[in-house]
Design a protein around this motif. Structure first.
Motif, PDB file in Angstrom:
ATOM      1  N   SER A   1     -32.699  14.930  12.269  1.00 45.15           N
ATOM      2  CA  SER A   1     -34.061  15.349  12.506  1.00 45.15           C
ATOM      3  C   SER A   1     -34.409  15.145  13.966  1.00 45.15           C
ATOM      4  O   SER A   1     -33.666  14.527  14.728  1.00 45.15           O
ATOM      5  N   GLU A   2     -35.577  15.668  14.349  1.00 41.63           N
ATOM      6  CA  GLU A   2     -36.049  15.493  15.722  1.00 41.63           C
ATOM      7  C   GLU A   2     -36.295  14.016  16.009  1.00 41.63           C
ATOM      8  O   GLU A   2     -36.029  13.543  17.125  1.00 41.63           O
ATOM      9  N   ALA A   3     -36.800  13.290  15.011  1.00 48.31           N
ATOM     10  CA  ALA A   3     -37.023  11.859  15.185  1.00 48.31           C
ATOM     11  C   ALA A   3     -35.714  11.124  15.452  1.00 48.31           C
ATOM     12  O   ALA A   3     -35.645  10.212  16.278  1.00 48.31           O
ATOM     13  N   GLN A   4     -34.647  11.547  14.736  1.00 48.22           N
ATOM     14  CA  GLN A   4     -33.348  10.926  14.941  1.00 48.22           C
ATOM     15  C   GLN A   4     -32.797  11.242  16.328  1.00 48.22           C
ATOM     16  O   GLN A   4     -32.182  10.393  16.979  1.00 48.22           O
ATOM     17  N   LYS A   5     -33.029  12.471  16.803  1.00 45.23           N
ATOM     18  CA  LYS A   5     -32.591  12.837  18.148  1.00 45.23           C
ATOM     19  C   LYS A   5     -33.300  11.992  19.191  1.00 45.23           C
ATOM     20  O   LYS A   5     -32.697  11.557  20.176  1.00 45.23           O
ATOM     21  N   ASN A   6     -34.601  11.766  18.997  1.00 43.22           N
ATOM     22  CA  ASN A   6     -35.343  10.922  19.927  1.00 43.22           C
ATOM     23  C   ASN A   6     -34.818   9.492  19.908  1.00 43.22           C
ATOM     24  O   ASN A   6     -34.732   8.833  20.960  1.00 43.22           O
ATOM     25  N   LEU A   7     -34.472   9.014  18.717  1.00 46.39           N
ATOM     26  CA  LEU A   7     -33.913   7.671  18.605  1.00 46.39           C
ATOM     27  C   LEU A   7     -32.568   7.586  19.303  1.00 46.39           C
ATOM     28  O   LEU A   7     -32.279   6.607  20.009  1.00 46.39           O
ATOM     29  N   ASN A   8     -31.738   8.610  19.139  1.00 48.52           N
ATOM     30  CA  ASN A   8     -30.436   8.627  19.813  1.00 48.52           C
ATOM     31  C   ASN A   8     -30.605   8.647  21.325  1.00 48.52           C
ATOM     32  O   ASN A   8     -29.846   8.002  22.056  1.00 48.52           O
ATOM     33  N   ASP A   9     -31.607   9.399  21.828  1.00 46.91           N
ATOM     34  CA  ASP A   9     -31.869   9.457  23.260  1.00 46.91           C
ATOM     35  C   ASP A   9     -32.313   8.087  23.776  1.00 46.91           C
ATOM     36  O   ASP A   9     -31.882   7.643  24.846  1.00 46.91           O
ATOM     37  N   LYS A  10     -33.143   7.415  22.998  1.00 43.36           N
ATOM     38  CA  LYS A  10     -33.607   6.078  23.372  1.00 43.36           C
ATOM     39  C   LYS A  10     -32.440   5.100  23.424  1.00 43.36           C
ATOM     40  O   LYS A  10     -32.328   4.281  24.348  1.00 43.36           O
ATOM     41  N   ARG A  11     -31.546   5.194  22.447  1.00 37.51           N
ATOM     42  CA  ARG A  11     -30.373   4.320  22.432  1.00 37.51           C
ATOM     43  C   ARG A  11     -29.453   4.600  23.611  1.00 37.51           C
ATOM     44  O   ARG A  11     -28.880   3.675  24.197  1.00 37.51           O
TER      45      ARG A  11
END
Length: 295
Positions: free
Chosen positions: A42-52
């Protein structure tokens, strides 16, 4: 409902910087010893991956670069302005080969480096000219480095643009202000790459018994910004910044960045080999090259 656990996870980056994550985990994750990887869905998961990914960049930089190493900004003039990111990456690759050859010729080992390429549009919709930010081992001569940012040879060499290099100056032992600028404040999209000889941050075995869910909730609501509380939990370290997040499914989680109260000096640079370079790359003679003071 199965039993839940609160995990304390440390990431030690070099001698003077450490990150602490305090977060809930499941019984299955507790038995496995480490959290299960999540699939991007999901988009939320992509944002989390970017943060990581950004956090990993900071951890890697803090582990490998110290006072006296170099921050180098590489820009392009109008004549050699790349039309695509791929072209810019090719230009940087040619530049990388030059400073690696320089190190070999001068008797140094392969340098450590991390490079961010910026491009795209900023928040105002204005196009950002492609450019590079580079962290680099500081034993490379800065005048030689400037001459390498060029195309052609000898009298036909032409500069690709402006090269700005400064010695890294950690604040209280860390590079956090610079790292935050490179990954957050700069406009446009970013892509980073690095040399293969970088050291990994140290991750001690996580502790699943130090904190309870009630203690974590109390920390997140009232003590997350309390420097004295963090100093009691982690002697010899002091709080730089921290944040708490609440998830309706899992509950509270806390992340803190700590720096050593009395920073340790940076490690020395590797020994420079004296003597003529042989075809097999071996040399004779040694001399200790001292890391210059920051500034």
């Amino acid at each position: 409902m199965g039993r839940s656990w609160i995990r304390e996870k440390k990431t030690v980056c070099g001698q003077n910087y450490m990150e602490i994550d305090i977060l809930p985990i499941t019984e299955r994750e507790h038995r496995a010893g480490r959290a299960k990887k999540e699939k991007p869905s999901s988009e939320a998961q992509k944002n989390l991956n970017d943060k990581r990914a950004k956090r990993y960049f900071v951890q890697k930089a803090e582990t490998n670069f110290h006072a006296g190493d170099l921050r180098v900004d590489l820009t392009y003039n109008d004549t050699f302005r790349p039309g695509t990111v791929e072209e810019a990456e090719h230009r940087f690759e040619l530049f990388r080969r030059k400073f690696v050859r320089w190190c070999k010729r001068e008797g140094y080992p392969n340098p450590k480096w991390m490079c961010i390429t910026e491009y795209g549009q900023n928040k105002r919709g204005k196009m950002v000219r492609i450019h590079h930010h580079l962290l680099l081992s500081g034993y490379i001569d800065r005048d030689a480095l400037e001459a390498m940012w060029s195309t052609g040879r000898g009298k036909a060499a032409r500069s690709l643009g402006i090269v700005k290099s400064v010695r890294l100056q950690p604040q209280d032992g860390t590079l956090l202000p610079l790292m935050h600028y490179l990954i957050k404040q700069a406009a446009g999209k970013r892509h980073w790459r690095s040399s293969l000889n970088l050291d990994e941050p140290r991750r001690p075995r996580p502790n699943d018994t130090k904190y309870t869910r009630a203690k974590l909730a109390r920390l997140a609501r009232g003590e997350v910004y309390d420097k004295e509380w963090w100093a009691r939990q982690y002697p010899e370290w002091e709080l730089v910044e921290s944040e708490a997040e609440y998830n309706e499914l899992s509950g509270w989680s806390v992340m803190a960045r700590l720096r050593r109260r009395r920073p340790l000096p940076p490690p020395p640079w590797p020994q420079k080999q004296k003597g003529r370079v042989k075809k097999n790359g071996n040399q004779t003679g040694r001399s200790r090259t001292k890391r210059p003071p920051a500034g």
